[in-house]
Design an enzyme around this catalytic site. Structure first.
Site, PDB file in Angstrom:
ATOM      1  N   SER A   1      70.025  51.414  24.219  1.00  0.00           N
ATOM      2  CA  SER A   1      71.207  52.267  24.092  1.00  0.00           C
ATOM      3  C   SER A   1      71.348  52.768  22.650  1.00  0.00           C
ATOM      4  O   SER A   1      70.523  53.551  22.194  1.00  0.00           O
ATOM      5  CB  SER A   1      72.452  51.521  24.577  1.00  0.00           C
TER       6      SER A   1
ATOM      7  N   ASP B   1      78.486  58.122  22.356  1.00  0.00           N
ATOM      8  CA  ASP B   1      79.578  57.296  21.846  1.00  0.00           C
ATOM      9  C   ASP B   1      80.657  58.098  21.122  1.00  0.00           C
ATOM     10  O   ASP B   1      80.402  59.170  20.575  1.00  0.00           O
ATOM     11  CB  ASP B   1      79.031  56.234  20.894  1.00  0.00           C
TER      12      ASP B   1
ATOM     13  N   HIS C   1      71.573  56.294  28.970  1.00  0.00           N
ATOM     14  CA  HIS C   1      72.549  56.245  30.071  1.00  0.00           C
ATOM     15  C   HIS C   1      72.685  57.613  30.743  1.00  0.00           C
ATOM     16  O   HIS C   1      73.756  57.940  31.276  1.00  0.00           O
ATOM     17  CB  HIS C   1      73.935  55.805  29.586  1.00  0.00           C
TER      18      HIS C   1
END
Length: 229
Positions: free
Chosen positions: A120, A135, A157
């Protein structure tokens, strides 16, 4: 260089990092000494994050030391055979790494043979910049430039799905916005469960799901496991 860039750390029905353990074991090649960079952790302490990582990797014979716990982080990076960067908030990860002067030493050590493992946010940090993170910018990292170990931008993701009735942009629309202002970039939409493994000069896509590649002015291209970048 040796890189293992994972979209995520957890899959439904599996324990944390369970799906990644065979990949990690296969790429260790005798390496055992690891430093862990936990700075992406926000809602868990860096000690908690480090201890959790150490516990999961112990059965593989990997000895994990949190970079925040050592008196001389640069010396620890130089001695490390493995550099592990956990997920969480990419902006905080980059900010802490930059302020501590770790970016150049980490990149140099990986180029000289250390294995880099990141999931990630840790995968984002391996890219030229963090401009394809998902984010929230909770802190200012004083620039987006990152490690530049992998030449393409990764969006971890990745999914293009929207909840019913949701009127916000899809992930592809967000990526297309980036490509308008930075048309020189190539973005890999890496869905959960997928990874990119770099070894012996070859970057190979793995995982069960379709990965997408985005370039300015071109249709998205679907890639499957085994594709070589």
């Amino acid at each position: 260089m040796e890189l293992l860039l994972l979209s995520n750390s957890t899959l439904p029905g599996k324990a944390w990092l369970e799906h990644a353990l065979p990949l990690i074991a296969n790429q260790l090649n005798g390496r055992r000494s690891a430093v862990f960079i936990p700075f992406a952790g926000v809602t868990q302490t860096w000690d908690e994050y480090t201890d959790k990582t150490a516990e999961v990797l112990a059965p593989l014979g990997v000895n994990v030391t949190g970079i925040h716990r050592v008196a001389d982080p640069l010396a620890a990076i130089e001695k490390a055979e493995i550099i592990i960067v956990g997920g969480g908030n990419t902006f905080q990860l980059l900010k802490e790494s930059r302020e501590r002067g770790l970016l150049a030493p980490v990149a140099d050590r990986v180029k000289r043979g250390a294995l880099y493992i990141g999931w990630s946010a840790g995968a984002n940090l391996a890219c030229p910049t963090i401009r394809t993170t998902n984010d929230m910018p909770i802190v200012d990292p004083n620039g987006f430039d990152a490690l530049d170990l992998f030449p393409l931008q990764i969006n971890p993701h990745f999914t293009n799905a929207l909840p019913e009735g949701h009127k916000g942009e899809t992930r592809e629309q967000r990526i297309r916005e980036l490509l308008v202002v930075a048309p020189e970039l190539t973005v890999i939409g890496l869905p959960e469960g997928n990874w990119i493994q770099v070894s012996n000069g070859q970057a190979v896509l793995g995982g069960p799901n379709t990965t997408w590649v985005f370039k300015a002015g071109e249709e998205a291209v679907a890639l499957e496991a085994g594709h070589r970048f």
